[in-house]
Write a protein that holds these residues in place. Sequence first.
Motif, PDB file in Angstrom:
ATOM      1  N   SER A 103     -76.440  22.573 -35.730  1.00  0.00           N
ATOM      2  CA  SER A 103     -77.334  22.400 -36.889  1.00  0.00           C
ATOM      3  C   SER A 103     -76.692  21.525 -37.961  1.00  0.00           C
ATOM      4  N   PHE A 104     -75.357  21.457 -37.973  1.00  0.00           N
ATOM      5  CA  PHE A 104     -74.643  20.566 -38.882  1.00  0.00           C
ATOM      6  C   PHE A 104     -74.442  19.191 -38.235  1.00  0.00           C
ATOM      7  N   ARG A 105     -74.157  19.194 -36.937  1.00  0.00           N
ATOM      8  CA  ARG A 105     -73.771  17.967 -36.243  1.00  0.00           C
ATOM      9  C   ARG A 105     -74.953  17.009 -36.027  1.00  0.00           C
ATOM     10  N   PHE A 106     -76.093  17.548 -35.597  1.00  0.00           N
ATOM     11  CA  PHE A 106     -77.176  16.645 -35.223  1.00  0.00           C
ATOM     12  C   PHE A 106     -77.670  15.772 -36.383  1.00  0.00           C
ATOM     13  N   PRO A 107     -77.876  16.311 -37.583  1.00  0.00           N
ATOM     14  CA  PRO A 107     -78.297  15.432 -38.696  1.00  0.00           C
ATOM     15  C   PRO A 107     -77.303  14.298 -38.950  1.00  0.00           C
ATOM     16  N   ASN A 108     -76.004  14.577 -38.798  1.00  0.00           N
ATOM     17  CA  ASN A 108     -74.984  13.528 -38.966  1.00  0.00           C
ATOM     18  C   ASN A 108     -75.112  12.446 -37.904  1.00  0.00           C
ATOM     19  N   ILE A 109     -75.294  12.886 -36.649  1.00  0.00           N
ATOM     20  CA  ILE A 109     -75.418  11.932 -35.543  1.00  0.00           C
ATOM     21  C   ILE A 109     -76.661  11.060 -35.736  1.00  0.00           C
ATOM     22  N   LEU A 110     -77.759  11.698 -36.113  1.00  0.00           N
ATOM     23  CA  LEU A 110     -79.004  10.957 -36.335  1.00  0.00           C
ATOM     24  C   LEU A 110     -78.854   9.975 -37.492  1.00  0.00           C
ATOM     25  N   LYS A 111     -78.134  10.397 -38.511  1.00  0.00           N
ATOM     26  CA  LYS A 111     -77.892   9.522 -39.676  1.00  0.00           C
ATOM     27  C   LYS A 111     -77.118   8.270 -39.251  1.00  0.00           C
ATOM     28  N   GLU A 112     -76.114   8.456 -38.386  1.00  0.00           N
ATOM     29  CA  GLU A 112     -75.345   7.306 -37.871  1.00  0.00           C
ATOM     30  C   GLU A 112     -76.244   6.362 -37.081  1.00  0.00           C
ATOM     31  N   ILE A 113     -77.061   6.936 -36.202  1.00  0.00           N
ATOM     32  CA  ILE A 113     -77.949   6.120 -35.372  1.00  0.00           C
ATOM     33  C   ILE A 113     -78.916   5.329 -36.249  1.00  0.00           C
ATOM     34  N   LYS A 114     -79.478   5.989 -37.265  1.00  0.00           N
ATOM     35  CA  LYS A 114     -80.405   5.306 -38.181  1.00  0.00           C
ATOM     36  C   LYS A 114     -79.684   4.199 -38.957  1.00  0.00           C
ATOM     37  N   HIS A 115     -78.468   4.492 -39.387  1.00  0.00           N
ATOM     38  CA  HIS A 115     -77.715   3.526 -40.190  1.00  0.00           C
ATOM     39  C   HIS A 115     -77.439   2.243 -39.398  1.00  0.00           C
ATOM     40  N   PHE A 116     -77.014   2.399 -38.177  1.00  0.00           N
ATOM     41  CA  PHE A 116     -76.631   1.217 -37.389  1.00  0.00           C
ATOM     42  C   PHE A 116     -77.843   0.540 -36.773  1.00  0.00           C
ATOM     43  N   ASP A 117     -78.919   1.294 -36.525  1.00  0.00           N
ATOM     44  CA  ASP A 117     -80.209   0.705 -36.173  1.00  0.00           C
ATOM     45  C   ASP A 117     -80.112  -0.237 -34.967  1.00  0.00           C
ATOM     46  N   ALA A 118     -79.359   0.173 -33.941  1.00  0.00           N
ATOM     47  CA  ALA A 118     -79.182  -0.677 -32.755  1.00  0.00           C
ATOM     48  C   ALA A 118     -80.496  -0.792 -31.982  1.00  0.00           C
ATOM     49  N   ASP A 119     -80.668  -1.918 -31.300  1.00  0.00           N
ATOM     50  CA  ASP A 119     -81.880  -2.124 -30.505  1.00  0.00           C
ATOM     51  C   ASP A 119     -81.853  -1.330 -29.204  1.00  0.00           C
ATOM     52  N   VAL A 120     -80.634  -1.096 -28.689  1.00  0.00           N
ATOM     53  CA  VAL A 120     -80.469  -0.309 -27.464  1.00  0.00           C
ATOM     54  C   VAL A 120     -79.407   0.760 -27.712  1.00  0.00           C
ATOM     55  N   LEU A 121     -79.710   1.989 -27.344  1.00  0.00           N
ATOM     56  CA  LEU A 121     -78.761   3.102 -27.446  1.00  0.00           C
ATOM     57  C   LEU A 121     -78.421   3.582 -26.045  1.00  0.00           C
ATOM     58  N   CYS A 122     -77.131   3.665 -25.735  1.00  0.00           N
ATOM     59  CA  CYS A 122     -76.666   4.310 -24.505  1.00  0.00           C
ATOM     60  C   CYS A 122     -75.883   5.553 -24.926  1.00  0.00           C
TER      61      CYS A 122
END
Length: 418
Positions: free
Chosen positions: A72-91
Amino acid sequence: MEGTIQRHWEYICNHNKENTKILGDENVDPICEDRENKFEFSVMSYNILSQDLLEDNSHLYKHCRRPVLHWSFRFPNILKEIKHFDADVLCLQEVQEDHYGTEIRPSLESLGYHCEYKMRTGRKPDGCAICFKHSKFSLLSVNPVEFYRRDVPLLDRDNVGLVLLLQPKIPSAASPAICVANTHLLYNPRRGDIKLTQLAMLLAEISSVAHQKDGSFCPIVMCGDFNSVPGSPLYSFIKEGKLNYEGLAIGKVSGQEQSSRGQRILSIPIWPPNLGISQNCVYEVQQAPKVEKPDGDLTQPELDKTEVLVTAEKLSSNLQHHFSLSSVYSHYLPDTGIPEVTTCHSRSAVTVDYIFYSAEKEGVAEQPGAEVALVGGLKLLARLSLLTEQDLWTVNGLPNENNSSDHLPLLAKFRLEL
């Protein structure tokens, strides 16, 4: 509260030290070549640390405060990173199935991604996901790879891979498709035979998916946690396209362990013929025998002769593949030679995560054993800097207050050369 990690974009195109920017300074852009009629895209590879695996291996996270380890603490952080970097492809690796269905996939879809997922076989409910922006690509094919094979005793592990064929959305020009692969190879440092065979299976699938009608290969991006360190035989095989494994100790393949005392040597061949994958890491096509009687049947001596030829080919200790792959990262700091790391927990800090890509070549790619043309190579424009082990311990290692996996995300920006 712990400090935050400082990572910056390293721009490759001009090799200009001034062309770096600290994250957050989005107005600074490097001066690169003419961008008209070019397709540019970014890729993130990220082992997000499955919650089940975190809890099963709690001894690796003794340095962490308990609250930072909760999903519950980790997922919001991970999602925040993904949103911040905004990559076109995620692996993404270590994507837990229940979290994928309830949180990860819905969250990423709301950000404009289409997601594909392959769960591990067996009991551990995590797997690999590839997600891409609708706005940049359309999906041509989805090709999951299971490394477990009931009919091959060697392949008794449940790791998987996933290979997508994506079509860039370019209004003005015809473009080759791009093959994106993602995997998480076996961890066990002592089982290099399994790791190499899993890699060969992934490469065979990539070869099948990326192969175009004219005999060339479309550009390839291969991401993942390869559980092997830079310079190891497995890593060198990916980059050089060849590996003579004669006399190689089974535990030396991935370079995770220094001592090879008491280890058995890799057998020749590593995997049995019934796997259906050649030493060139392609699926074997059953060739029709050349010598035929008028009624089309082979005599027994002719059958035996065919079998001997096939066996002789199998006994080579040379592995090959037909791609010209480069690593996005150089794995050592240029000024000091200190190793960069992609994962850091209580037991170790090493590089095991990679983004490999088809480097652009002039004309035909030079490959061992074959000349394979590459249509539209990829030019690396930029990468997000990695860190040293010392850097990571200044923020209490991984995971920490701000970084919620024990791996760092890898990021690269590419241009498709049309």
